[in-house]
Design a protein around this motif. Structure first.
Motif, short mmCIF file in Angstrom:
data_model
loop_
_atom_site.label_atom_id
_atom_site.label_comp_id
_atom_site.label_asym_id
_atom_site.label_seq_id
_atom_site.Cartn_x
_atom_site.Cartn_y
_atom_site.Cartn_z
N ALA A 103 -32.15 -22.13 22.79
CA ALA A 103 -33.60 -22.22 22.94
C ALA A 103 -34.28 -21.05 22.24
CB ALA A 103 -33.99 -22.24 24.41
N LEU A 104 -33.74 -19.85 22.40
CA LEU A 104 -34.33 -18.69 21.75
C LEU A 104 -34.23 -18.79 20.23
CD1 LEU A 104 -33.09 -15.86 24.12
CD2 LEU A 104 -35.44 -16.64 23.80
N LEU A 105 -33.08 -19.22 19.75
CA LEU A 105 -32.92 -19.36 18.31
C LEU A 105 -33.84 -20.43 17.73
CD1 LEU A 105 -29.04 -19.01 17.99
CD2 LEU A 105 -30.79 -17.38 17.22
N SER A 106 -34.09 -21.48 18.49
CA SER A 106 -34.98 -22.54 17.99
C SER A 106 -36.42 -22.06 17.88
CB SER A 106 -34.88 -23.79 18.85
OG SER A 106 -35.41 -23.54 20.13
N MET A 107 -36.76 -21.00 18.63
CA MET A 107 -38.11 -20.44 18.53
C MET A 107 -38.34 -19.76 17.18
SD MET A 107 -38.36 -18.72 22.22
CE MET A 107 -39.87 -18.99 23.07
N ILE A 108 -37.28 -19.39 16.51
CA ILE A 108 -37.38 -18.71 15.22
C ILE A 108 -37.66 -19.71 14.10
CG2 ILE A 108 -36.09 -17.28 13.58
CD1 ILE A 108 -34.64 -16.08 15.97
N GLU A 109 -37.39 -20.99 14.32
CA GLU A 109 -37.53 -21.99 13.27
C GLU A 109 -38.92 -22.03 12.64
OE1 GLU A 109 -37.61 -26.73 12.44
OE2 GLU A 109 -37.35 -26.01 14.48
N PRO A 110 -40.02 -22.04 13.41
CA PRO A 110 -41.33 -22.08 12.75
C PRO A 110 -41.59 -20.85 11.89
CG PRO A 110 -41.56 -22.39 15.13
CD PRO A 110 -40.13 -22.11 14.86
N ILE A 111 -41.09 -19.70 12.33
CA ILE A 111 -41.28 -18.48 11.54
C ILE A 111 -40.50 -18.59 10.24
CG2 ILE A 111 -40.86 -15.99 11.49
CD1 ILE A 111 -41.24 -16.06 14.55
N THR A 112 -39.26 -19.07 10.32
CA THR A 112 -38.43 -19.22 9.14
C THR A 112 -39.05 -20.21 8.16
OG1 THR A 112 -36.49 -18.81 10.51
CG2 THR A 112 -36.10 -19.75 8.35
N ALA A 113 -39.53 -21.33 8.66
CA ALA A 113 -40.15 -22.34 7.79
C ALA A 113 -41.41 -21.80 7.13
CB ALA A 113 -40.47 -23.59 8.61
N THR A 114 -42.20 -21.06 7.89
CA THR A 114 -43.43 -20.49 7.34
C THR A 114 -43.12 -19.46 6.27
OG1 THR A 114 -44.55 -20.86 9.44
CG2 THR A 114 -45.57 -19.29 7.93
N LEU A 115 -42.16 -18.58 6.54
CA LEU A 115 -41.79 -17.57 5.55
C LEU A 115 -41.19 -18.21 4.30
CD1 LEU A 115 -40.32 -14.72 7.78
CD2 LEU A 115 -42.49 -14.74 6.54
N ALA A 116 -40.37 -19.24 4.49
CA ALA A 116 -39.79 -19.94 3.34
C ALA A 116 -40.87 -20.59 2.48
CB ALA A 116 -38.78 -20.98 3.80
N GLU A 159 -47.10 -20.75 -0.70
CA GLU A 159 -48.13 -21.23 0.22
C GLU A 159 -48.88 -20.04 0.80
OE1 GLU A 159 -48.93 -24.40 1.36
OE2 GLU A 159 -47.59 -25.32 -0.09
N GLY A 160 -50.15 -20.22 1.06
CA GLY A 160 -50.93 -19.16 1.68
C GLY A 160 -50.72 -19.12 3.18
N LEU A 161 -50.88 -17.94 3.76
CA LEU A 161 -50.78 -17.79 5.21
C LEU A 161 -52.13 -17.38 5.76
CD1 LEU A 161 -47.41 -15.84 5.65
CD2 LEU A 161 -47.84 -18.25 6.03
N SER A 162 -52.56 -18.06 6.80
CA SER A 162 -53.81 -17.68 7.43
C SER A 162 -53.54 -16.57 8.45
CB SER A 162 -54.43 -18.89 8.15
OG SER A 162 -53.66 -19.23 9.28
N LEU A 163 -54.58 -15.91 8.86
CA LEU A 163 -54.46 -14.86 9.86
C LEU A 163 -53.91 -15.44 11.16
CD1 LEU A 163 -54.93 -11.94 10.74
CD2 LEU A 163 -57.26 -12.59 11.36
N LEU A 164 -54.32 -16.64 11.51
CA LEU A 164 -53.83 -17.28 12.73
C LEU A 164 -52.32 -17.54 12.66
CD1 LEU A 164 -54.81 -18.34 15.45
CD2 LEU A 164 -55.20 -20.54 14.37
N GLN A 165 -51.82 -17.96 11.51
CA GLN A 165 -50.39 -18.17 11.35
C GLN A 165 -49.61 -16.86 11.48
OE1 GLN A 165 -50.81 -20.12 7.52
NE2 GLN A 165 -49.80 -21.95 8.34
N ILE A 166 -50.13 -15.82 10.87
CA ILE A 166 -49.48 -14.51 10.95
C ILE A 166 -49.46 -14.02 12.40
CG2 ILE A 166 -49.64 -12.09 10.25
CD1 ILE A 166 -50.81 -13.16 7.56
N LEU A 167 -50.59 -14.14 13.08
CA LEU A 167 -50.66 -13.71 14.48
C LEU A 167 -49.73 -14.54 15.37
CD1 LEU A 167 -54.50 -13.07 14.86
CD2 LEU A 167 -52.66 -11.37 14.68
N GLY A 168 -49.65 -15.83 15.11
CA GLY A 168 -48.74 -16.69 15.87
C GLY A 168 -47.29 -16.28 15.68
N GLY A 169 -46.91 -15.99 14.44
CA GLY A 169 -45.56 -15.53 14.16
C GLY A 169 -45.26 -14.22 14.85
N LEU A 170 -46.21 -13.30 14.81
CA LEU A 170 -46.03 -12.02 15.48
C LEU A 170 -45.90 -12.19 16.99
CD1 LEU A 170 -48.50 -9.74 13.49
CD2 LEU A 170 -46.01 -9.68 13.45
#
Length: 85
Positions: free
Chosen positions: A38-51, A58-69
């Motif tokens: 479960a913890l590792l699956s939480m990293i998936e959106p961050i990995t996909a966004t960074l990729a 692709e551009g990153l919005s402030l909301l996406q960056i804050l969500g990842g943080l």
């Protein structure tokens, strides 16, 4: 109707985006604890966004960056308080 090229693309996407990842998740459940998976699956959106940012420019919005943080901070707090799952 799909031509052969379109059908190959659709099957390739299904294989790469769904079948392989789900197979890896299910096989990891046999080797890891449920909490770890479960913890590792939480990293998936961050990995996909960074990729997408690194590979596809692709551009990153402030909301996406804050969500990842927020996700990273939550994982950090979890490991700091309880240690590995």
């Amino acid at each position: 109707n799909f031509n052969v090229t379109q059908a190959k693309i659709i099957l390739g996407l299904a294989l790469i985006c769904t079948i392989i990842p789900m197979t890896l998740v299910l096989s990891s459940l046999q080797r890891l604890k449920k909490n770890e998976v479960a913890l590792l699956s939480m990293i998936e959106p961050i990995t996909a966004t960074l990729a997408s940012w690194l590979l596809l420019k692709e551009g990153l919005s402030l909301l996406q960056i804050l969500g990842g943080l927020l996700i990273v901070m939550g994982l950090g707090f979890r490991f700091r308080e309880k240690g590995p799952a």
